[in-house]
Structure formats: C-alpha cells, structure tokens
Design an enzyme around this catalytic site. Sequence first.
Site, PDB file in Angstrom:
ATOM      1  N   HIS A   7       0.824  -1.205   0.000  1.00 14.67           N
ATOM      2  CA  HIS A   7       0.000   0.000   0.000  1.00 14.67           C
ATOM      3  C   HIS A   7       0.860   1.259   0.000  1.00 14.67           C
ATOM      4  CE1 HIS A   7      -2.776   2.874   2.287  1.00 14.67           C
ATOM      5  NE2 HIS A   7      -3.443   2.584   1.180  1.00 14.67           N
ATOM      6  N   ARG A   8       0.785   2.007  -1.088  1.00 10.91           N
ATOM      7  CA  ARG A   8       1.657   3.178  -1.284  1.00 10.91           C
ATOM      8  C   ARG A   8       3.127   2.761  -1.205  1.00 10.91           C
ATOM      9  NH1 ARG A   8      -1.685   7.230   2.849  1.00 10.91           N
ATOM     10  NH2 ARG A   8      -3.736   6.426   2.267  1.00 10.91           N
ATOM     11  N   GLU A  34       0.400  -0.641  -4.649  1.00 13.16           N
ATOM     12  CA  GLU A  34      -0.755   0.240  -4.803  1.00 13.16           C
ATOM     13  C   GLU A  34      -0.240   1.659  -4.720  1.00 13.16           C
ATOM     14  OE1 GLU A  34      -4.035   2.830  -3.184  1.00 13.16           O
ATOM     15  OE2 GLU A  34      -2.039   2.429  -2.392  1.00 13.16           O
ATOM     16  N   ASP A  36      -1.311   6.148  -5.656  1.00 12.55           N
ATOM     17  CA  ASP A  36      -2.366   7.132  -5.861  1.00 12.55           C
ATOM     18  C   ASP A  36      -1.923   8.180  -6.872  1.00 12.55           C
ATOM     19  OD1 ASP A  36      -4.116   6.361  -3.356  1.00 12.55           O
ATOM     20  OD2 ASP A  36      -2.054   6.542  -2.637  1.00 12.55           O
ATOM     21  N   HIS A  49      -0.924  10.753  -2.446  1.00 14.03           N
ATOM     22  CA  HIS A  49      -2.258  10.389  -1.959  1.00 14.03           C
ATOM     23  C   HIS A  49      -3.163  11.592  -1.723  1.00 14.03           C
ATOM     24  CE1 HIS A  49      -5.278   9.461   1.160  1.00 14.03           C
ATOM     25  NE2 HIS A  49      -5.394   8.319   0.506  1.00 14.03           N
ATOM     26  N   GLU A 109      -4.777   4.000  -7.996  1.00 14.53           N
ATOM     27  CA  GLU A 109      -6.004   4.627  -7.510  1.00 14.53           C
ATOM     28  C   GLU A 109      -6.125   6.029  -8.107  1.00 14.53           C
ATOM     29  OE1 GLU A 109      -8.284   6.274  -3.520  1.00 14.53           O
ATOM     30  OE2 GLU A 109      -6.709   4.778  -3.253  1.00 14.53           O
ATOM     31  N   LYS A 111      -7.347   9.478  -7.876  1.00 16.08           N
ATOM     32  CA  LYS A 111      -7.775  10.345  -6.777  1.00 16.08           C
ATOM     33  C   LYS A 111      -8.557  11.542  -7.335  1.00 16.08           C
ATOM     34  CE  LYS A 111      -6.774   9.871  -3.050  1.00 16.08           C
ATOM     35  NZ  LYS A 111      -7.397   9.130  -1.933  1.00 16.08           N
ATOM     36  N   ASP A 229       0.381  -1.890   4.394  1.00 14.47           N
ATOM     37  CA  ASP A 229       1.539  -1.003   4.522  1.00 14.47           C
ATOM     38  C   ASP A 229       2.826  -1.787   4.761  1.00 14.47           C
ATOM     39  OD1 ASP A 229       0.057   1.375   4.297  1.00 14.47           O
ATOM     40  OD2 ASP A 229      -0.374   1.416   6.445  1.00 14.47           O
TER      41      ASP A 229
END
Length: 245
Positions: A7-8, A34, A36, A49, A109, A111, A229
Amino acid sequence: MTLIFAHRGFAASFPENTMKSFTEAQKAGADGIELDVQMTKDGELVVIHDEKVDRTTDGKGYVREYTASDLRKLDARYKFQELHKKEQIPFLEEVLNWLKGNSMVCNIELKNGVFPYKGMEEKVISLIRRNRLENRIILSSFNHYSLVHAFRLSPEIEIAPLLTDGIYMPWIYAESIRAKGFHPHHRTLHDSIISLSLKHGIEVRPYTVNNEHAMERFIKLRTSAIITDDPAKGLAIRKACMQEN
C-alpha cells in the site's frame, strides 16, 4: 494464493508513494504495489495520496496548484528524515517505466473524488498503453463514475471499485459496472462476502490490512489479495499459513 500488495509501497518503513517505497516493496518480495494519482496545474500525473502536499512533503498547498517542475522540488521524506537522500514525488510515467523491469502488478487509484481532474482517465490509460502494461494494471477509485468511464475507454484494463462501507451482494454490483473485483475496507468484510464473491468469479482485495490476525484470516480464507503497509509482514504470515497446510 493470496497476493500481497504494498500500500503506497512499503509505507510502514519508507516514505509513502515514493520510488524508494516501491523499490523496497519489490525487494521484500511483494506481488504488487498500490499507488495514488493526482494531477498538477500543468496536467502532469503525479503519485501522491492527498490533494494537498502538506502531510507528506516539506511544502504547502494543493497539488493542482503546483506545476510539475515546482512539485519535484519538494522533499517527500516527511517523517523519514533519517534517510540521507531526498525523495521526490514521482511522476506516474516514472513508476510505469520502472514496472517494465519487473513482474509486479500495479493498482493505480485515481484520486478524483474531491477534484474531478479533467482528462485524468485518458492520460492514465495512454501511459499504461504506451508502456504495454494493460494486463498488469488495476484501476481503482472511490469515484465509480470515473471507473466506468475508464472501462469504456479501455475494456482491456481491469477496474475495481473502492468501498468504504459494506454493500449488499457486492459481487453483483461489481459485475454491473464490468469490474472483475472490488477493494473494500477490511473491517466491512464478512467471511461469507469473500466466499460468495470468489464463487461468482469476483476478486476481493481488502485495504489497508496491517493487523497480523486480520492478515492471517484473509489469507486462510483465500482472499484474492490484501493491500498492506507492511508487505514483509504479510509475506511472512502467508508463508507460515502455507506451511501449516
């Protein structure tokens, strides 16, 4: 086998949504990352993000008020000041170019829930196609209108709606917008939803799963992927679960 998506990037130990975070996730053995995407004042796609740069950089203000070149001057190390090297906010193109050198899946993702960045879907899809990564990208968003638009532009690229709350029979909703999966908040996800979604051929990838017991539960239920994470922790728990079997 449950895939482990960082995640990120490896956000538990490195500055989120930076090349450092992504490369460390790869080193840890994550199956995917992942990230953003927002858009700058001059229309560049950048990986960050928040709509504002305040939390994750030494700058202030909205991403959309910066030009790409000014945004690149910011230091994205934020709470990881022990890192000696400054980290820039990456361009999406930079990350996709890096992905060509490995086999990781990438969940992008969009945003565009707060600010409906005009042309974002077209620009993202163009970059994906230019780098020939159509079969390794999942587009997700809380803006489901944007996902439907993206699917109509490029039915070959997978879409997956993000869900904050539990919805009734999410596999039917996913099918209705031509999504092959959905990404729910992990606390809303009951065992029966996982099993019925998978039975109907719909992938389930909960976010953001950092608790060891939650990781173990989702892995034992054969959830499609978990977004975490801490990919190293997720990989260790997956290995332990596989050894039990």
